[in-house]
Scaffold this motif. Sequence first.
Motif, PDB file in Angstrom:
ATOM      1  N   ARG A  28       0.817  -1.226   0.000  1.00 28.78           N
ATOM      2  CA  ARG A  28       0.000   0.000   0.000  1.00 28.78           C
ATOM      3  C   ARG A  28       0.848   1.273   0.000  1.00 28.78           C
ATOM      4  O   ARG A  28       0.307   2.379   0.004  1.00 28.78           O
ATOM      5  N   LYS A  29       2.178   1.102   0.062  1.00 29.80           N
ATOM      6  CA  LYS A  29       3.113   2.240   0.144  1.00 29.80           C
ATOM      7  C   LYS A  29       2.830   3.102   1.369  1.00 29.80           C
ATOM      8  O   LYS A  29       2.952   4.321   1.348  1.00 29.80           O
ATOM      9  N   ASP A  30       2.446   2.428   2.462  1.00 24.28           N
ATOM     10  CA  ASP A  30       2.117   3.102   3.714  1.00 24.28           C
ATOM     11  C   ASP A  30       3.382   3.215   4.570  1.00 24.28           C
ATOM     12  O   ASP A  30       3.663   2.357   5.417  1.00 24.28           O
ATOM     13  N   LEU A  31       4.127   4.286   4.357  1.00 22.97           N
ATOM     14  CA  LEU A  31       5.405   4.448   5.044  1.00 22.97           C
ATOM     15  C   LEU A  31       5.242   4.673   6.545  1.00 22.97           C
ATOM     16  O   LEU A  31       6.062   4.214   7.336  1.00 22.97           O
ATOM     17  N   THR A  32       4.193   5.358   6.946  1.00 21.33           N
ATOM     18  CA  THR A  32       3.949   5.599   8.370  1.00 21.33           C
ATOM     19  C   THR A  32       3.758   4.271   9.095  1.00 21.33           C
ATOM     20  O   THR A  32       4.315   4.041  10.171  1.00 21.33           O
ATOM     21  N   LYS A  33       2.968   3.379   8.492  1.00 18.04           N
ATOM     22  CA  LYS A  33       2.727   2.059   9.079  1.00 18.04           C
ATOM     23  C   LYS A  33       4.017   1.237   9.103  1.00 18.04           C
ATOM     24  O   LYS A  33       4.311   0.561  10.092  1.00 18.04           O
ATOM     25  N   LEU A  34       4.803   1.308   8.025  1.00 17.85           N
ATOM     26  CA  LEU A  34       6.075   0.582   7.982  1.00 17.85           C
ATOM     27  C   LEU A  34       7.005   1.065   9.095  1.00 17.85           C
ATOM     28  O   LEU A  34       7.661   0.267   9.760  1.00 17.85           O
ATOM     29  N   SER A  35       7.048   2.368   9.308  1.00 15.81           N
ATOM     30  CA  SER A  35       7.895   2.926  10.360  1.00 15.81           C
ATOM     31  C   SER A  35       7.448   2.414  11.722  1.00 15.81           C
ATOM     32  O   SER A  35       8.257   1.988  12.559  1.00 15.81           O
ATOM     33  N   SER A  36       6.143   2.426  11.951  1.00 15.47           N
ATOM     34  CA  SER A  36       5.575   1.962  13.210  1.00 15.47           C
ATOM     35  C   SER A  36       5.851   0.475  13.434  1.00 15.47           C
ATOM     36  O   SER A  36       6.248   0.054  14.528  1.00 15.47           O
ATOM     37  N   LEU A  37       5.659  -0.341  12.402  1.00 16.26           N
ATOM     38  CA  LEU A  37       5.912  -1.784  12.512  1.00 16.26           C
ATOM     39  C   LEU A  37       7.401  -2.063  12.727  1.00 16.26           C
ATOM     40  O   LEU A  37       7.769  -2.959  13.492  1.00 16.26           O
ATOM     41  N   GLY A  38       8.253  -1.300  12.046  1.00 17.72           N
ATOM     42  CA  GLY A  38       9.703  -1.447  12.235  1.00 17.72           C
ATOM     43  C   GLY A  38      10.082  -1.149  13.673  1.00 17.72           C
ATOM     44  O   GLY A  38      10.862  -1.878  14.300  1.00 17.72           O
ATOM     45  N   HIS A  39       9.498  -0.086  14.225  1.00 12.02           N
ATOM     46  CA  HIS A  39       9.758   0.292  15.614  1.00 12.02           C
ATOM     47  C   HIS A  39       9.304  -0.811  16.578  1.00 12.02           C
ATOM     48  O   HIS A  39      10.028  -1.192  17.497  1.00 12.02           O
ATOM     49  N   PHE A  40       8.123  -1.341  16.336  1.00 15.82           N
ATOM     50  CA  PHE A  40       7.542  -2.393  17.170  1.00 15.82           C
ATOM     51  C   PHE A  40       8.431  -3.639  17.189  1.00 15.82           C
ATOM     52  O   PHE A  40       8.805  -4.145  18.251  1.00 15.82           O
ATOM     53  N   LEU A  41       8.791  -4.138  15.998  1.00 13.47           N
ATOM     54  CA  LEU A  41       9.575  -5.371  15.929  1.00 13.47           C
ATOM     55  C   LEU A  41      11.013  -5.132  16.384  1.00 13.47           C
ATOM     56  O   LEU A  41      11.649  -6.039  16.915  1.00 13.47           O
ATOM     57  N   LYS A  42      11.508  -3.917  16.216  1.00 19.69           N
ATOM     58  CA  LYS A  42      12.849  -3.575  16.718  1.00 19.69           C
ATOM     59  C   LYS A  42      12.883  -3.788  18.230  1.00 19.69           C
ATOM     60  O   LYS A  42      13.809  -4.383  18.757  1.00 19.69           O
ATOM     61  N   GLY A  43      11.845  -3.326  18.925  1.00 22.59           N
ATOM     62  CA  GLY A  43      11.797  -3.443  20.378  1.00 22.59           C
ATOM     63  C   GLY A  43      11.741  -4.872  20.861  1.00 22.59           C
ATOM     64  O   GLY A  43      12.493  -5.259  21.769  1.00 22.59           O
ATOM     65  N   SER A  44      10.854  -5.673  20.279  1.00 20.86           N
ATOM     66  CA  SER A  44      10.750  -7.058  20.747  1.00 20.86           C
ATOM     67  C   SER A  44      11.990  -7.862  20.351  1.00 20.86           C
ATOM     68  O   SER A  44      12.409  -8.761  21.084  1.00 20.86           O
ATOM     69  N   SER A  45      12.610  -7.528  19.220  1.00 18.74           N
ATOM     70  CA  SER A  45      13.852  -8.206  18.817  1.00 18.74           C
ATOM     71  C   SER A  45      14.973  -7.853  19.792  1.00 18.74           C
ATOM     72  O   SER A  45      15.754  -8.717  20.203  1.00 18.74           O
ATOM     73  N   ALA A  46      15.051  -6.576  20.186  1.00 21.70           N
ATOM     74  CA  ALA A  46      16.085  -6.126  21.120  1.00 21.70           C
ATOM     75  C   ALA A  46      15.943  -6.827  22.464  1.00 21.70           C
ATOM     76  O   ALA A  46      16.932  -7.235  23.085  1.00 21.70           O
ATOM     77  N   ALA A  47      14.699  -6.999  22.925  1.00 21.80           N
ATOM     78  CA  ALA A  47      14.448  -7.609  24.233  1.00 21.80           C
ATOM     79  C   ALA A  47      14.983  -9.037  24.307  1.00 21.80           C
ATOM     80  O   ALA A  47      15.440  -9.490  25.351  1.00 21.80           O
ATOM     81  N   LEU A  48      14.962  -9.732  23.176  1.00 19.28           N
ATOM     82  CA  LEU A  48      15.394 -11.134  23.136  1.00 19.28           C
ATOM     83  C   LEU A  48      16.841 -11.285  22.660  1.00 19.28           C
ATOM     84  O   LEU A  48      17.400 -12.370  22.707  1.00 19.28           O
ATOM     85  N   GLY A  49      17.436 -10.197  22.171  1.00 20.53           N
ATOM     86  CA  GLY A  49      18.805 -10.267  21.672  1.00 20.53           C
ATOM     87  C   GLY A  49      18.902 -10.674  20.214  1.00 20.53           C
ATOM     88  O   GLY A  49      19.960 -11.115  19.757  1.00 20.53           O
ATOM     89  N   VAL A  50      17.808 -10.525  19.468  1.00 17.79           N
ATOM     90  CA  VAL A  50      17.831 -10.859  18.032  1.00 17.79           C
ATOM     91  C   VAL A  50      18.336  -9.609  17.303  1.00 17.79           C
ATOM     92  O   VAL A  50      17.574  -8.844  16.721  1.00 17.79           O
TER      93      VAL A  50
END
Length: 142
Positions: free
Chosen positions: A55-77
């Motif tokens: 959908r070329k929804d950059l705002t959503k991509l940014s938000s999803l990137g932020h979300f998965l960045k956090g949970s990945s960081a918590a586990l050390g991925v």
Amino acid sequence: PRPQIDQENVIDLDTFNQILDLDEDDTHDFSLGMTEAYFTQASSTFVDMDEAFARKDLTKLSSLGHFLKGSSAALGVSAVQASCEHIQHYGALRDEEAGTDLTPEDALAKIGPLLKRVKREYAVAERWLKNWYKEHATPAEV
């Protein structure tokens, strides 16, 4: 040829070992539960990212990137964490490495290959984590 995903840098062992310290015994129930929740979360986030990209929804991509960045960081991925941070910034029309703003077209051009890469990084991390638990976790006694 696709660039190889470096097995060594996929998991930050210091962070992963801190999670393991929270386990009460060798069943590793607590950390395994966290890890399995992360697998579920990452899989659904990738689906959402693909849809947002289509959908070329950059705002959503940014938000999803932020979300998965956090949970990945918590586990050390760490590899997935780093790629998601790039997706977060590109979605916000920023190239933090170059210190420049991006057009929506440039941002999408950078995110497309990154979505493929982050899924490969995730697959390597998932395999590593599943193997670790298979080798180290003692099944809980019933």
